[in-house]
Design a protein around this motif. Structure first.
Motif, PDB file in Angstrom:
ATOM      1  N   GLY A  83       0.811  -1.218   0.000  1.00 40.49           N
ATOM      2  CA  GLY A  83       0.000   0.000   0.000  1.00 40.49           C
ATOM      3  C   GLY A  83       0.837   1.257   0.000  1.00 40.49           C
ATOM      4  N   SER A  84       1.921   1.240   0.770  1.00 41.26           N
ATOM      5  CA  SER A  84       2.806   2.401   0.842  1.00 41.26           C
ATOM      6  C   SER A  84       3.470   2.676  -0.505  1.00 41.26           C
ATOM      7  N   GLU A  85       3.936   1.617  -1.162  1.00 42.41           N
ATOM      8  CA  GLU A  85       4.581   1.797  -2.468  1.00 42.41           C
ATOM      9  C   GLU A  85       3.588   2.312  -3.502  1.00 42.41           C
ATOM     10  N   LEU A  86       2.382   1.766  -3.492  1.00 42.29           N
ATOM     11  CA  LEU A  86       1.366   2.226  -4.443  1.00 42.29           C
ATOM     12  C   LEU A  86       1.065   3.705  -4.237  1.00 42.29           C
ATOM     13  N   TYR A  87       0.921   4.124  -2.988  1.00 42.84           N
ATOM     14  CA  TYR A  87       0.598   5.527  -2.701  1.00 42.84           C
ATOM     15  C   TYR A  87       1.740   6.451  -3.117  1.00 42.84           C
ATOM     16  N   GLU A  88       2.964   6.038  -2.856  1.00 41.36           N
ATOM     17  CA  GLU A  88       4.123   6.852  -3.228  1.00 41.36           C
ATOM     18  C   GLU A  88       4.201   7.070  -4.738  1.00 41.36           C
ATOM     19  N   LYS A  89       3.802   6.060  -5.506  1.00 43.58           N
ATOM     20  CA  LYS A  89       3.963   6.122  -6.960  1.00 43.58           C
ATOM     21  C   LYS A  89       2.729   6.627  -7.702  1.00 43.58           C
ATOM     22  N   THR A  90       1.562   6.563  -7.056  1.00 38.19           N
ATOM     23  CA  THR A  90       0.336   6.963  -7.768  1.00 38.19           C
ATOM     24  C   THR A  90      -0.489   8.016  -7.029  1.00 38.19           C
ATOM     25  N   GLY A  91      -0.259   8.185  -5.738  1.00 38.64           N
ATOM     26  CA  GLY A  91      -1.060   9.123  -4.960  1.00 38.64           C
ATOM     27  C   GLY A  91      -2.419   8.569  -4.580  1.00 38.64           C
ATOM     28  N   ILE A  92      -2.626   7.276  -4.809  1.00 35.74           N
ATOM     29  CA  ILE A  92      -3.902   6.626  -4.478  1.00 35.74           C
ATOM     30  C   ILE A  92      -3.677   5.681  -3.300  1.00 35.74           C
ATOM     31  N   ALA A  93      -4.508   5.816  -2.267  1.00 38.57           N
ATOM     32  CA  ALA A  93      -4.397   4.964  -1.088  1.00 38.57           C
ATOM     33  C   ALA A  93      -5.441   3.851  -1.153  1.00 38.57           C
ATOM     34  N   VAL A  94      -4.979   2.620  -1.076  1.00 40.91           N
ATOM     35  CA  VAL A  94      -5.885   1.476  -0.982  1.00 40.91           C
ATOM     36  C   VAL A  94      -5.798   0.969   0.447  1.00 40.91           C
ATOM     37  N   ARG A  95      -6.914   1.012   1.155  1.00 42.97           N
ATOM     38  CA  ARG A  95      -6.918   0.648   2.572  1.00 42.97           C
ATOM     39  C   ARG A  95      -7.779  -0.588   2.798  1.00 42.97           C
ATOM     40  N   LEU A  96      -7.230  -1.518   3.546  1.00 43.14           N
ATOM     41  CA  LEU A  96      -7.920  -2.769   3.854  1.00 43.14           C
ATOM     42  C   LEU A  96      -8.545  -2.674   5.241  1.00 43.14           C
ATOM     43  N   VAL A  97      -9.816  -3.041   5.319  1.00 42.83           N
ATOM     44  CA  VAL A  97     -10.553  -3.001   6.588  1.00 42.83           C
ATOM     45  C   VAL A  97     -11.066  -4.410   6.883  1.00 42.83           C
ATOM     46  N   MET A  98     -10.613  -4.976   7.982  1.00 45.24           N
ATOM     47  CA  MET A  98     -11.003  -6.330   8.377  1.00 45.24           C
ATOM     48  C   MET A  98     -11.854  -6.232   9.647  1.00 45.24           C
ATOM     49  N   LEU A  99     -13.158  -6.419   9.507  1.00 47.49           N
ATOM     50  CA  LEU A  99     -14.076  -6.290  10.630  1.00 47.49           C
ATOM     51  C   LEU A  99     -14.536  -7.651  11.144  1.00 47.49           C
ATOM     52  N   LYS A 100     -14.737  -7.725  12.444  1.00 44.85           N
ATOM     53  CA  LYS A 100     -15.361  -8.932  13.009  1.00 44.85           C
ATOM     54  C   LYS A 100     -16.836  -8.942  12.632  1.00 44.85           C
ATOM     55  N   GLU A 101     -17.472  -7.766  12.779  1.00 49.67           N
ATOM     56  CA  GLU A 101     -18.894  -7.637  12.460  1.00 49.67           C
ATOM     57  C   GLU A 101     -19.225  -6.177  12.218  1.00 49.67           C
ATOM     58  N   LEU A 102     -20.139  -5.922  11.297  1.00 51.28           N
ATOM     59  CA  LEU A 102     -20.594  -4.558  11.037  1.00 51.28           C
ATOM     60  C   LEU A 102     -21.402  -4.033  12.213  1.00 51.28           C
ATOM     61  N   PRO A 103     -21.353  -2.712  12.445  1.00 50.21           N
ATOM     62  CA  PRO A 103     -22.190  -2.131  13.501  1.00 50.21           C
ATOM     63  C   PRO A 103     -23.655  -2.461  13.257  1.00 50.21           C
ATOM     64  N   HIS A 104     -24.394  -2.656  14.338  1.00 50.20           N
ATOM     65  CA  HIS A 104     -25.807  -3.039  14.232  1.00 50.20           C
ATOM     66  C   HIS A 104     -26.605  -2.018  13.425  1.00 50.20           C
ATOM     67  N   GLY A 105     -27.374  -2.520  12.473  1.00 49.24           N
ATOM     68  CA  GLY A 105     -28.217  -1.650  11.663  1.00 49.24           C
ATOM     69  C   GLY A 105     -27.497  -0.946  10.534  1.00 49.24           C
ATOM     70  N   THR A 106     -26.237  -1.323  10.283  1.00 50.60           N
ATOM     71  CA  THR A 106     -25.445  -0.683   9.223  1.00 50.60           C
ATOM     72  C   THR A 106     -25.038  -1.719   8.190  1.00 50.60           C
ATOM     73  N   ASN A 107     -25.284  -1.420   6.911  1.00 53.97           N
ATOM     74  CA  ASN A 107     -24.788  -2.324   5.879  1.00 53.97           C
ATOM     75  C   ASN A 107     -23.364  -1.927   5.510  1.00 53.97           C
ATOM     76  N   ILE A 108     -22.709  -2.750   4.730  1.00 54.82           N
ATOM     77  CA  ILE A 108     -21.286  -2.563   4.475  1.00 54.82           C
ATOM     78  C   ILE A 108     -20.990  -1.281   3.689  1.00 54.82           C
ATOM     79  N   VAL A 109     -21.880  -0.911   2.772  1.00 49.18           N
ATOM     80  CA  VAL A 109     -21.675   0.311   1.990  1.00 49.18           C
ATOM     81  C   VAL A 109     -21.818   1.548   2.876  1.00 49.18           C
ATOM     82  N   GLN A 110     -22.813   1.538   3.748  1.00 48.70           N
ATOM     83  CA  GLN A 110     -22.998   2.653   4.680  1.00 48.70           C
ATOM     84  C   GLN A 110     -21.779   2.814   5.584  1.00 48.70           C
ATOM     85  N   TYR A 111     -21.259   1.694   6.043  1.00 49.76           N
ATOM     86  CA  TYR A 111     -20.070   1.727   6.896  1.00 49.76           C
ATOM     87  C   TYR A 111     -18.886   2.347   6.140  1.00 49.76           C
ATOM     88  N   GLU A 112     -18.705   1.922   4.900  1.00 49.26           N
ATOM     89  CA  GLU A 112     -17.594   2.442   4.096  1.00 49.26           C
ATOM     90  C   GLU A 112     -17.762   3.936   3.813  1.00 49.26           C
TER      91      GLU A 112
END
Length: 229
Positions: free
Chosen positions: A45-74
Motif C-alpha cells: 500500500g505504501s509503495e502504491l501511494y508513493e507512486k500513484t497518490g492513491i491509497a488502498v486501505r484494507l478493513v477487516m471487521l469482526k462484524e458490522l455495527p448493528h443496523g449498518t450495511n457494508i456500503v454505509q459503513y464504508e
C-alpha cells in the motif's frame, strides 16, 4: 541531560510517526492480528501511494455495527480521508466483502466487478453459463470470493481470510499501477495465478468434454427412439 531528553523525545515521535504511516493501509484489523500480514499489506500500500497518490486501505471487521450495511459503513469511513482512497472491506460475521472508492473516478483504474466475481476463471464462467443456458454475464477472474468460499480445516480459517483478502488487495493495487503505467516492486505478480489458471482450464476442460459426450449420447438416444417409431 536536557539534550538527551530532547533527543529521546524526538526519536519516540519519529518512531511513532513512522509506525502510524506504515499502519494506515491495513486500516483496521479485528480478525487476523498477524504482524507479517500487516507488514505485507502496508508495504504494498505504501509503495502504491508513493507512486500513484492513491491509497488502498484494507478493513477487516469482526462484524458490522448493528443496523449498518457494508456500503454505509464504508461511506462513513471515507469521510476520514482527504486523499483519493479505495476501501476494501471484509466483515467476517456478516460474510460480506465490498470495494468503495472516492472519488468515483478511481473506478476507471481497476475492475471492481472482476475482482469481486465469485467465479475465478473464464472456463468456469463458461461451464456455469452452459449449465444454466445463460451467457448474458461471463464475468470471471474473481480474486477474493473463490478463495473465501473454499473449505478450510480447523485452525486454517484465518489463513484463508488473510490469503483471500491480500489476493484481492494486491489485485486492486496492481491494476491501478498498470493503469498509471508504474511498476510495483512489491507486486505479487501473475506467475502463480497463471499456474492456477492452467490447472483450472484442464479441470474444467474435462467437465466441458463430459457435458459434450453426455449431450451427444442423449441426442443419439432420442434420435433412435424417433426412428423406431
Amino acid at each position: 541531560m536536557k539534550f538527551l531528553s530532547r533527543g529521546l523525545y524526538a526519536l519516540v515521535l519519529t518512531i511513532f510517526f513512522q509506525t502510524s504511516l506504515t499502519a494506515e493501509y491495513l486500516y483496521k484489523d479485528e480478525v487476523i492480528f498477524n504482524p507479517a500480514f500487516n507488514a505485507e499489506v502496508n508495504k504494498l500500500g505504501s509503495e502504491l501511494y508513493e507512486k500513484t497518490g492513491i491509497a488502498v486501505r484494507l478493513v477487516m471487521l469482526k462484524e458490522l455495527p448493528h443496523g449498518t450495511n457494508i456500503v454505509q459503513y464504508e461511506q462513513e469511513l471515507l469521510k476520514n480521508f482527504s486523499t483519493p482512497t479505495i476501501l476494501l472491506t471484509f466483515s467476517e460475521m456478516d460474510s460480506k466483502v465490498d470495494i468503495l472508492a472516492y472519488p468515483t473516478s478511481l473506478y476507471e483504474y481497476f475492475d471492481k466487478k472482476q475482482i469481486l466475481s465469485p467465479i475465478s476463471s473464464p472456463v468456469q464462467a463458461f461451464v456455469i453459463a452452459l449449465l444454466n443456458f445463460d451467457f448474458s454475464d461471463m464475468t470471471s477472474g474473481g480474486t477474493i470470493l473463490p478463495l473465501l468460499a473454499g473449505k478450510a480445516k480447523k485452525g486454517e480459517v484465518l489463513g484463508k481470510y488473510s490469503a483471500s483478502m491480500f489476493n484481492g488487495y494486491a489485485d486492486i493495487a496492481e491494476q491501478i499501477a498498470n493503469s498509471k503505467g508504474v511498476v510495483l516492486e512489491n507486486a505479487v505478480g501473475s506467475a502463480n495465478q497463471n499456474s492456477i489458471l492452467a490447472v483450472k482450464v484442464l479441470f474444467y476442460g474435462f467437465i466441458v468434454y463430459g457435458i459434450f459426450l453426455y449431450t451427444k449420447r442423449r441426442l443419439y438416444a432420442r434420435r433412435q427412439r424417433l426412428e423406431e417409431k
